[in-house]
Design a protein around this motif. Structure first.
Motif, PDB file in Angstrom:
ATOM      1  N   ARG A 150       0.805  -1.096   0.073  1.00 38.30           N
ATOM      2  CA  ARG A 150       0.015   0.097   0.079  1.00 38.30           C
ATOM      3  C   ARG A 150       0.742   1.262   0.064  1.00 38.30           C
ATOM      4  O   ARG A 150       1.754   1.271   0.780  1.00 38.30           O
ATOM      5  N   GLU A 186      -5.251   0.323  -0.852  1.00 37.04           N
ATOM      6  CA  GLU A 186      -6.163   1.446  -1.074  1.00 37.04           C
ATOM      7  C   GLU A 186      -5.626   2.697  -1.772  1.00 37.04           C
ATOM      8  O   GLU A 186      -6.245   3.436  -2.162  1.00 37.04           O
ATOM      9  N   GLY A 213      -7.682   1.607  -5.374  1.00 40.30           N
ATOM     10  CA  GLY A 213      -9.156   2.102  -5.332  1.00 40.30           C
ATOM     11  C   GLY A 213      -9.721   2.894  -6.351  1.00 40.30           C
ATOM     12  O   GLY A 213     -10.862   3.267  -6.167  1.00 40.30           O
TER      13      GLY A 213
END
Length: 305
Positions: A150, A186, A213
């Motif tokens: 991430r 994300e 995302g």
């Protein structure tokens, strides 16, 4: 030009926008002379050429190989090593492999690669791979998966160039985030490019530019929320309807799909489980290898440790 090339070709050390920590590994493999010369036989199968040896090695930075292994007779198995284990902002790995005419080589890695979260400056990190196979050569590129953490700003660029009579099997497996620990992708960015050329003609060209995302990540026309995806490419003889039928029976849908066009077979996975992806790709390789290379699949022992 990739994002990695555009961002830092003139960069130097430091911690600013222009940081760059390049490393490269260049390998050249040649087959010893043999009566058949490693050429294709009239029945379409590859002859057993002489022993393939590492004739050229050039490296800088933290990229190495273990000594060559020969679990299949004359075919060379090589394990690529990146001791740091992952890429941080500014890291630029360049891997170049040339299998000269008649050479037979399998390349893999001992563990998953990692692209860590980018720094506050957002500097890209990534890897470029250039694979070349000469006339009658057999090249397999089977690295373990890449985990994109991430917040990463990763670049994965793989280019394959084949002579008219070369044979190739290779894959690129990617996991976005660390789903087992519920560390989802994300935020962050990934650029991936896969290219395959034969005889100077571009046969397969795919590029992915993904923001964590975004609509491509979540939408049904993109990854549909999947965090694991992989592509196996195979080029050579034996890619017929019988093989495709065997593959469809062995690989459960809808996570796996198959297509064949312009002499390139693609096996794709899209889902949420890297174990399923990896196991399916191993099964696919086990069916494709006898058809394309005329020999059974021999699992690199490093995969089992």
């Amino acid at each position: 030009m990739t994002q990695l090339q555009a961002q830092a070709p003139q960069a130097g050390p430091g911690y600013g926008q222009a940081r760059s920590w390049p490393a490269h590994l260049r390998l050249r493999l040649e087959a010893d002379p043999s009566p058949a010369g490693g050429k294709t036989l009239p029945d379409g199968k590859a002859s057993e050429g002489g022993k393939t040896r590492l004739k050229g090695l050039d490296f800088a930075g933290p990229l190495r190989i273990q000594r060559p292994f020969y679990p299949e007779g004359n075919r060379c198995h090589l394990y690529l090593l990146h001791p740091p284990g992952g890429l941080v902002s500014g890291d630029r790995l360049a891997i170049e492999v040339a299998a000269e005419p008649g050479g037979q080589v399998l390349l893999t890695t001992p563990s998953a690669g990692k692209i860590y979260g980018r720094d506050s400056a957002g500097v890209a990190q990534g890897q470029q791979v250039w694979l070349r196979a000469g006339e009658g050569a057999e090249l397999e590129w089977l690295p373990q998966e890449t985990i994109v953490y991430r917040g990463a700003n990763g670049v994965l660029d793989t280019k394959v160039e084949l002579a008219e009579g070369a044979r190739f099997i290779g894959w690129d497996l990617v996991c976005l985030g660390r789903p087992a620990g519920e560390h989802w992708f994300e935020q962050g960015h990934l650029t991936q490019r896969l290219q395959l050329h034969r005889g100077g003609r571009l046969l397969f060209n795919e590029r992915l530019s993904l923001e964590g995302g975004d609509w491509l990540h979540r939408g049904r026309v993109g990854l549909n929320g999947g965090c694991v995806f992989g592509t196996l490419m195979a080029a050579g003889p034996g890619l017929d309807d019988a093989l495709i039928g065997e593959l469809r029976e062995a690989l459960p849908g809808p996570d796996f799909t198959l297509t064949e066009r312009l002499g390139v077979l693609l096996v794709r996975y899209l889902g949420t489980d890297m174990n399923n992806c990896r196991d399916g790709m191993w099964r696919a390789w086990g069916l494709i290898r006898p058809a394309v290379l005329g020999r059974p699949a021999v699992i690199p022992r490093i995969w089992l440790t």
